[in-house]
Design an enzyme around this catalytic site. Structure first.
Site, PDB file in Angstrom:
ATOM      1  N   GLY A 155       4.542  15.477   1.612  1.00  0.00           N
ATOM      2  CA  GLY A 155       5.088  14.392   1.024  1.00  0.00           C
ATOM      3  C   GLY A 155       6.335  15.088   0.013  1.00  0.00           C
ATOM      4  N   THR A 156       5.584  15.904  -0.800  1.00  0.00           N
ATOM      5  CA  THR A 156       6.432  16.475  -1.952  1.00  0.00           C
ATOM      6  C   THR A 156       7.548  17.161  -1.356  1.00  0.00           C
ATOM      7  OG1 THR A 156       4.573  17.236  -3.236  1.00  0.00           O
ATOM      8  CG2 THR A 156       6.377  18.349  -3.588  1.00  0.00           C
ATOM      9  N   ASN A 214       1.835   5.270  -7.035  1.00  0.00           N
ATOM     10  CA  ASN A 214       0.464   5.701  -6.820  1.00  0.00           C
ATOM     11  C   ASN A 214      -0.518   5.415  -8.036  1.00  0.00           C
ATOM     12  OD1 ASN A 214       2.681   7.301  -7.800  1.00  0.00           O
ATOM     13  ND2 ASN A 214       1.008   8.915  -8.347  1.00  0.00           N
ATOM     14  N   GLN A 250       2.602   6.133  -0.655  1.00  0.00           N
ATOM     15  CA  GLN A 250       1.454   5.201  -0.588  1.00  0.00           C
ATOM     16  C   GLN A 250       1.506   3.824  -0.130  1.00  0.00           C
ATOM     17  OE1 GLN A 250      -1.358   5.561  -2.804  1.00  0.00           O
ATOM     18  NE2 GLN A 250      -0.770   7.676  -3.311  1.00  0.00           N
ATOM     19  N   HIS A 256      -1.869  12.502   4.778  1.00  0.00           N
ATOM     20  CA  HIS A 256      -3.250  12.216   3.963  1.00  0.00           C
ATOM     21  C   HIS A 256      -3.484  11.403   3.545  1.00  0.00           C
ATOM     22  CE1 HIS A 256      -2.439  13.614  -0.028  1.00  0.00           C
ATOM     23  NE2 HIS A 256      -1.277  14.176   0.374  1.00  0.00           N
ATOM     24  N   THR A 291       8.036  26.743  12.456  1.00  0.00           N
ATOM     25  CA  THR A 291       7.380  26.609  13.541  1.00  0.00           C
ATOM     26  C   THR A 291       6.715  25.269  13.509  1.00  0.00           C
ATOM     27  OG1 THR A 291       7.310  28.920  14.106  1.00  0.00           O
ATOM     28  CG2 THR A 291       5.375  27.334  15.136  1.00  0.00           C
ATOM     29  N   CYS A 342      -2.410  13.744  -8.147  1.00  0.00           N
ATOM     30  CA  CYS A 342      -1.502  15.074  -7.861  1.00  0.00           C
ATOM     31  C   CYS A 342      -1.235  15.828  -9.186  1.00  0.00           C
ATOM     32  CB  CYS A 342      -0.168  14.547  -7.443  1.00  0.00           C
ATOM     33  SG  CYS A 342      -0.401  13.257  -6.061  1.00  0.00           S
TER      34      CYS A 342
HETATM   35  N1  PLP Z   1       4.468  10.766  -3.688  1.00  0.00           N
HETATM   36  C1  PLP Z   1       3.448   9.971  -3.872  1.00  0.00           C
HETATM   37  C2  PLP Z   1       3.955   8.227  -4.357  1.00  0.00           C
HETATM   38  C3  PLP Z   1       2.277  10.304  -3.948  1.00  0.00           C
HETATM   39  O1  PLP Z   1       1.253   9.609  -4.093  1.00  0.00           O
HETATM   40  C4  PLP Z   1       2.080  11.563  -3.452  1.00  0.00           C
HETATM   41  C5  PLP Z   1       0.909  12.162  -3.580  1.00  0.00           C
HETATM   42  O2  PLP Z   1      -0.088  11.903  -3.920  1.00  0.00           O
HETATM   43  C6  PLP Z   1       3.189  12.335  -3.044  1.00  0.00           C
HETATM   44  C7  PLP Z   1       4.358  11.905  -3.069  1.00  0.00           C
HETATM   45  C8  PLP Z   1       3.026  13.921  -2.776  1.00  0.00           C
HETATM   46  O3  PLP Z   1       2.581  14.080  -1.352  1.00  0.00           O
HETATM   47  P1  PLP Z   1       1.928  15.183  -0.827  1.00  0.00           P
HETATM   48  O4  PLP Z   1       0.657  15.098  -1.430  1.00  0.00           O
HETATM   49  O5  PLP Z   1       1.882  14.928   0.706  1.00  0.00           O
HETATM   50  O6  PLP Z   1       2.870  16.259  -1.231  1.00  0.00           O
END
Ligand code: PLP
Length: 373
Positions: free
Chosen positions: A57-58, A142, A168, A190, A226, A314
């Protein structure tokens, strides 16, 4: 992980072939991958061609924020509008763009319940008419779970591209990319029972943004690398499972959350719930235990077999006051006396009762040790 996602992952791991290869093994994997893309698209209501797979997600947030900004710059638009309580995966790329690429950032404040101030957003949009490259506002927070009125954000934005971090909310509450009218949305496997290390950016069809990664040209040339076919197929299985069971699970988890709050309040009457209980994620609850130290609380609960978090997991490991809670008006002292509990449909009422039975003594011990007045 969801059982369906584990099965999908294990099955796919045994398949030979790179999805970009032309031989039949490759084409067979490609077929699975495209079916997974369709599954994700159905779960979030977008077109399959709008799904761009990433590793996290990052990464998807970085691609959206930087890609839309660099596109905006070509039209001399250098303003980014965002909220003051985004996840670091949105906030930090925006700060980076301000420090290195000349972005001008406008932060929209949130109220004490964790909802962005829409009148401030309206004002920012009109004050910077013709200058805004993008608006990035998270769908659900989150740390406190508050859910923003993204349809309203999109209406206020008009022609400005809107990105929402939906990491979320996807699979937990109703979410339709199409209905909301978003330009871009981030989702991550995840958080909904899928594997770690796979996510996606949903990006409106036909929109060309600058990529962050350059290479083999996969994913509309927007995300080279890939394909991680096993994880992608597993992600789709988890998303389909989450979507199919969403309504029932949402009710179950909301029920557990109500129980958890009641049980904590009964044992620790001074405990304060942060945020709104209705317009929020079913399973996230943030509670301040005055005059305690959250790290101490966490460790004492851990010793009782109860896992929770002091702030955003995080950024765990780095002890800093939560910018989310500070944006909602809590003092630094209060943010370091706060715990976040995350519940899923797999939690039980007995587990909540167990928390209720130990919380008073845990809080008393932490208060005695914290030295907070
Ligand atoms: N955005 C939100 C609101 C999150 O809660 C998180 C991770 O907890 C992320 C982004 C980051 O996602 P990832 O862990 O897949 O990089």
């Amino acid at each position: 992980m969801a059982e369906a996602a584990v099965i999908a992952l294990n099955t796919q791991l045994k398949k030979l072939g790179n999805a970009s290869s032309l031989h039949s093994a490759g084409r067979s994997v490609r077929k699975d991958l495209e079916a997974a893309r369709e599954g994700i698209a159905k779960a979030i209501t977008c077109e399959a061609s709008e799904v761009i797979f990433t590793a996290t997600g990052t990464e998807a947030n970085n691609l959206a924020v930087k890609g839309l900004y660099w596109k905006g710059v070509k039209e001399n638009k250098k303003v980014i509008i965002t909220s003051t309580f985004e996840h670091h995966a949105v906030m930090d790329p925006i700060v980076w763009l301000a420090e290195h690429e000349g972005a001008q950032v406008v932060g929209i404040n949130v109220d004490s319940k964790g909802f962005i101030k829409l009148d401030e957003l309206k004002q920012a949009v009109s004050e910077h008419a013709g200058e805004v490259a993008l608006i990035s506002i998270m769908h659900a927070n989150n740390e406190v779970g508050s859910i923003q009125d993204i349809a309203q954000v999109v209406a206020i934005a008009g022609q400005i591209p809107v990105h929402a971090d939906c990491v979320q909310s996807f699979g937990k509450v109703e979410l339709s990319f199409k209905k909301l009218g978003l330009t871009a949305a981030t989702i991550s496997a995840h958080k909904l029972g899928g594997p770690l290390g796979v996510a996606a950016l949903i990006l409106k069809k036909g929109l060309d943004i600058e990529p962050v990664l350059h290479g083999g040209g996969q994913e509309r040339d927007l995300r080279s690398g890939t394909f991680n076919a096993p994880s992608i197929v597993s992600f789709a299985a988890a998303a389909t499972d989450a979507q199919a069971n969403r309504k029932v699970r949402e009710q179950t988890v909301r029920g557990l959350k109500r129980e958890l709050i009641q049980s904590i309040k009964k044992s620790v009457p001074e405990a304060q719930v942060n945020g709104d209980l209705e317009k929020s994620l079913p399973g996230i609850v943030s509670i301040t235990f005055p005059k305690t130290d959250s790290e101490g609380l966490l460790l004492l609960l851990d010793a009782e077999g109860i896992a929770c978090s002091t702030g955003s997991a995080c950024s765990a490991g780095v002890q800093r006051p939560s910018h989310v809670l500070m944006a909602m008006g809590l003092s630094e002292d209060e943010t370091t006396s706060t715990l976040r509990f995350s519940l899923s449909h797999l939690n039980t009422i007995n587990e909540i009762a167990r928390l209720g039975s130990v919380i008073a003594s845990v809080v008393a011990r932490s208060k005695a040790a914290s030295g907070k007045k």
